[in-house]
Design an enzyme around this catalytic site. Structure first.
Site, PDB file in Angstrom:
ATOM      1  N   GLU A 294      75.444  94.917  62.626  1.00 29.31           N
ATOM      2  CA  GLU A 294      76.435  95.907  62.218  1.00 29.31           C
ATOM      3  C   GLU A 294      75.799  97.245  61.863  1.00 29.31           C
ATOM      4  O   GLU A 294      76.417  98.292  62.041  1.00 29.31           O
ATOM      5  CB  GLU A 294      77.238  95.396  61.011  1.00 29.31           C
ATOM      6  N   HIS A 323      61.465  72.998  69.759  1.00 28.60           N
ATOM      7  CA  HIS A 323      61.899  71.992  70.719  1.00 28.60           C
ATOM      8  C   HIS A 323      63.215  72.372  71.390  1.00 28.60           C
ATOM      9  O   HIS A 323      63.827  71.536  72.054  1.00 28.60           O
ATOM     10  CB  HIS A 323      62.042  70.643  70.007  1.00 28.60           C
ATOM     11  N   LYS A 436      89.754  94.424  63.561  1.00 26.58           N
ATOM     12  CA  LYS A 436      90.642  94.138  62.431  1.00 26.58           C
ATOM     13  C   LYS A 436      92.023  94.729  62.673  1.00 26.58           C
ATOM     14  O   LYS A 436      93.052  94.086  62.393  1.00 26.58           O
ATOM     15  CB  LYS A 436      90.042  94.721  61.142  1.00 26.58           C
TER      16      LYS A 436
END
Length: 462
Positions: A294, A323, A436
């Protein structure tokens, strides 16, 4: 203090194509870095600069109020449930997982010294929201709802569900089970809290969510479960003092910021993998991913020039991801910097029993898990060097409140300096706000009717 080892990014180690002449670059950028550090510290007390997070370690008033409330409610609740998303939850999750017993919520109340279990509800998955509230005794649960704006849709949706269930179980007494951490003066949650009579704590002005871990956002949950918040703020203050140094050769945040910036713009290393070799630090990369993404992912410079900058932060945990991801790190695109976090002194020493000595694993007998962990980390670093992959290593003396605070604050300052090097505003997030607004429109918020109409048309095309 924590330390930084950047030799794994030096061109003498991994070659000119993939590394830097770090001593020379420090010399080239010493004046620019000094000016950035001085500017940050000069602006941190000014309004609307987004830098008040640099003062959080010195907020004695917040510290006092948090400790007073934590002492007042100790023993009254079996659970603390934190409702938040992004910066309202990630820092708290990272620190509590680092400092509490790894299986804290499975310990008995006596083993927890009468402190409560702690849960973070940081998503709106309906199965999780419902399941968690099903297993908790809400009469014995303290709900801490955290949103600075007061109308973060995910957090407020969670809160509405929990508030309704609390009220049904406790009647009028439900208010005693709710704390709101929000803006000091304005916002929907502030309004609701004052109308309903909830206990409140505030998030200071000019402190963005991703920089809020050392405000009441983090300190309150920490204190409620018995974490020493004085130790945390001492770590922040000591690191802040060290990072005021304008000399890049003595400032580890500035060093790491410049190394990452130059590895991106000069060598094409546009991905950062944060890889702690400690399971207790496994959620620190989650917190860092938001901090980095951000802050640095921007499309306009401070001069108004269109650009697209910002490294992509990624998560790995040693030794688990040796792994799963190491093959890619070694032989895939050479576009990553691996940031190791190493612990010098683990709290526990685990011996490997002297058994199976007649087999191919007999060489492990008499060694320790600690030795194995360190050998794995050194081997990974050496392998990356063999493949000319740049690395840096942050070393912590131990995992405790003092040093975890140093680590997080150092990373915050590093990102602030890096933002200045990219010449962007590291303290806003305009395109995240657009998402938003779209959500408000789709959910029928008043004032977003036209946006909802155009958005639905757009959605039919993508």
């Amino acid at each position: 203090m924590i330390e930084l080892d950047y030799r794994g990014s030096n061109s003498q180690v991994i070659g000119n194509e993939n590394g830097l002449g770090i001593a020379k670059e420090f010399e080239n950028y010493k004046s620019r870095i000094a000016a950035i550090i001085a500017d940050l510290n000069q602006r941190k007390d000014k309004p609307e600069q987004g830098l008040q997070w640099m003062n959080l370690g010195y907020s004695e008033e917040t510290l006092w109020y948090v400790k007073e409330y934590a002492a007042l409610v100790q023993g009254r609740f079996d659970n603390v449930l934190v409702l938040g998303i992004g910066g309202s939850a990630l820092g708290g999750l990272a620190v509590t997982h680092a400092l509490l017993h790894p299986y804290w919520n499975f310990l008995s109340k006596e083993e927890r010294n009468n402190f409560p279990k702690i849960y973070f509800l940081d998503n709106i998955d309906p199965d999780e929201v419902s399941s968690l509230s099903d297993i908790l005794d809400l009469k014995k649960t303290l709900v801490n709802v955290i949103t600075k704006s007061g109308d973060t849709v995910e957090t407020m949706a969670q809160f509405m569900v929990l508030k309704d269930r609390l009220e049904k179980e406790l009647g009028d007494d439900y208010r005693k089970n709710i704390i709101a951490t929000t803006d000091k003066r304005t916002g929907i949650l502030r309004q609701i809290a004052e109308q309903e009579g909830y206990k409140t704590f505030f998030i200071p002005d000019d402190v963005g969510g991703r920089f809020s871990v050392f405000s009441a956002v983090g300190l309150l949950p920490f204190a409620l479960v018995g974490i020493d918040i004085d130790e945390i703020t001492n770590g922040v203050k000591d690191m802040d003092l060290a990072l005021k140094n304008t000399n890049i050769t003595e400032n580890i945040a500035a060093q790491n910021a410049l190394i990452h910036f130059l590895l991106d713009v000069k060598c094409g290393k546009n991905q950062i993998v944060l890889m702690p070799y400690s399971n207790r630090l496994k959620y620190v990369p989650d917190w860092f991913i938001q901090l980095c993404a951000e802050s640095l992912g921007k499309s306009v410079t401070l001069d108004g020039v269109k650009t697209h900058v910002g490294p992509t932060p990624l998560k790995a945990v040693g030794v688990t991801d040796q792994h799963s991801q190491l093959q890619l790190f070694n032989e895939g695109p050479n576009n990553k910097v691996i940031d190791f976090i190493r612990i010098k002194d683990f709290d526990t020493h685990v011996e490997i029993p002297q058994i199976f000595q007649y087999t191919g694993i007999g060489y492990l007998s008499g060694k320790s898990i600690n030795e194995l962990m360190n050998a794995e980390a050194e081997s990974t670093k050496a392998t990356l060097c063999d493949f000319s992959r740049p690395t840096v290593t942050i070393s912590m003396p131990k995992v405790d409140g003092y040093h975890i605070a140093q680590l997080l604050y150092m990373l915050e300052v590093q990102i602030a300096i890096e933002g200045a090097l990219y010449n962007i505003n590291a303290f806003d997030q305009p395109s995240a706000e657009q998402t938003k607004n779209y959500t408000y429109a789709l959910m029928g918020r008043v004032g977003y009717e036209e946006s909802a109409k155009s958005l639905k048309e757009k959605m039919s095309l993508v």
